[in-house]
Design a protein around this motif. Structure first.
Motif, short mmCIF file in Angstrom:
data_model
loop_
_atom_site.label_atom_id
_atom_site.label_comp_id
_atom_site.label_asym_id
_atom_site.label_seq_id
_atom_site.Cartn_x
_atom_site.Cartn_y
_atom_site.Cartn_z
N GLN A 34 0.82 -1.21 0.00
CA GLN A 34 0.00 0.00 0.00
C GLN A 34 0.86 1.27 0.00
OE1 GLN A 34 -3.70 -0.65 2.71
NE2 GLN A 34 -2.10 -1.95 3.57
N ASN A 35 2.16 1.11 -0.18
CA ASN A 35 3.05 2.27 -0.23
C ASN A 35 2.96 2.98 -1.58
OD1 ASN A 35 4.54 1.99 2.37
ND2 ASN A 35 5.12 0.02 1.49
N PRO A 36 3.14 4.29 -1.60
CA PRO A 36 3.07 5.03 -2.87
C PRO A 36 4.39 5.02 -3.64
CG PRO A 36 3.37 6.57 -1.06
CD PRO A 36 3.25 5.20 -0.44
N ARG A 57 0.12 -4.37 -5.89
CA ARG A 57 -0.09 -2.98 -5.49
C ARG A 57 -1.56 -2.77 -5.14
NH1 ARG A 57 4.49 0.36 -4.83
NH2 ARG A 57 6.05 -0.19 -6.41
N ALA A 58 -1.80 -2.05 -4.05
CA ALA A 58 -3.17 -1.74 -3.63
C ALA A 58 -3.38 -0.24 -3.76
CB ALA A 58 -3.40 -2.18 -2.20
N ASP A 59 -4.43 0.15 -4.49
CA ASP A 59 -4.66 1.58 -4.67
C ASP A 59 -5.59 2.16 -3.61
OD1 ASP A 59 -6.99 0.36 -5.43
OD2 ASP A 59 -7.00 1.11 -7.49
N ARG A 60 -6.08 1.30 -2.70
CA ARG A 60 -6.91 1.77 -1.60
C ARG A 60 -6.31 1.27 -0.29
NH1 ARG A 60 -13.07 0.43 -2.11
NH2 ARG A 60 -13.10 1.96 -0.42
N LYS A 61 -6.36 2.12 0.73
CA LYS A 61 -5.80 1.75 2.02
C LYS A 61 -6.77 0.87 2.79
CE LYS A 61 -2.07 4.31 1.56
NZ LYS A 61 -2.32 4.85 0.23
#
Length: 287
Positions: A34-36, A57-61
């Protein structure tokens, strides 16, 4: 194994080393990032030859949202959800195999310990036992759960309304919620304190403003989960009385910071019981 991570990099090194040291390698580690940025890339690259790693990759926390995302991609028959800063004994998977043979069940859990084997991160039952509605409070922690993927999927995974990053007031107890869903579906759980994993122990000051705010948010999750699954107020009452007793004890012993902490635990639990939706709102009945 599905690990959700945010704001960490080298902290994963202990987990990765412990997985590389297991006496078998027929598992995969799904890292839900979840890191940018790309802070995890060099850490993961260092173990690419010893551990099968899938980097998502996760685009939502949200920790539960990330776990569900990773579980949906898993190819194994069983799921484990490590914390990004925990680690396991080299015989962890062998112990799970032994439990499957001696106490067949649909999900298992064990105990959080330090490296000397002392219990940390809560109260855990001293004896092995079935995981049931009455025992879920002393037999479960997220990163020691081992559950059949088919049952996890059928239960709808983790409730994304609970836990860090959920965007709701319900800050914790997502593992108890999942276990209650599994039990309601007729699944069997087994707890063994001999099944252990390790985690850094939080030795920081628990009376700072940030620590008190954190424990208050975590406390609200208890009322949410107990209301959701049809527990009675008489079941909940002891969870209110304990922090009230703590307020008195700490105040009389000259520990105002701890008394304030107990007060916030009480307020979090009381408000959550008053405001959390009951079973009908979740399309469920008391079980």
């Amino acid at each position: 194994m599905v690990v959700a991570t945010l704001g960490r990099s080298h902290e994963l090194d202990g987990l990765l080393r412990s997985l590389a040291a297991q006496d078998r390698n027929d598992f995969e580690l799904i890292v839900v990032d979840q890191n940018p940025d790309d802070r995890l890339m060099p850490v993961l690259a260092g173990f690419a030859e010893s551990v099968t790693i899938i980097h998502l990759r996760a685009d939502r926390k949200g920790v539960c949202r990330a776990r569900n995302l990773g579980a949906a991609q898993a190819r194994g028959h069983w799921l484990v959800f490590p914390d990004d800063d925990c680690w396991y004994p080299a015989d962890f998977l062998a112990r799970i195999d032994a439990l499957k043979k001696t106490h067949p069940a649909d999900f298992f859990s064990g105990r959080a310990t330090d490296t000397q084997g002392q219990t940390i991160m809560g109260d855990f039952a001293a004896e092995a036992m079935p995981i049931e509605r009455a025992t879920i409070w002393t037999t479960l922690i997220e990163w020691m759960l081992v559950v059949k993927k088919s049952d996890f999927d059928a239960a709808g995974g983790f409730d994304v309304a609970i836990g860090p990053g959920s965007g709701t007031p319900w800050g914790a107890y997502e593992i108890q919620d999942l276990a209650l869903k599994l039990l309601s579906a007729g699944r069997k759980g087994w707890y063994d304190p001999a099944l252990t994993g390790h985690h850094p122990e939080d030795r920081s000051d628990q009376t700072t403003a940030a620590a008190v705010a954190k424990i208050r948010v975590y406390s609200t999750g208890l009322g949410y989960v107990m209301r959701k699954h049809g527990y009675r107020f008489s079941d909940y009452l002891p969870r209110l009385l304990r922090p009230l007793a703590g307020i008195v004890i700490y105040a009389l012993s000259g520990k105002p910071g701890m008394a304030r902490r107990s007060w916030n635990i009480f307020v979090g639990r009381w408000v959550s019981w008053r405001t959390a939706p009951g079973p009908a709102a979740h399309g469920a009945s008391a079980s």
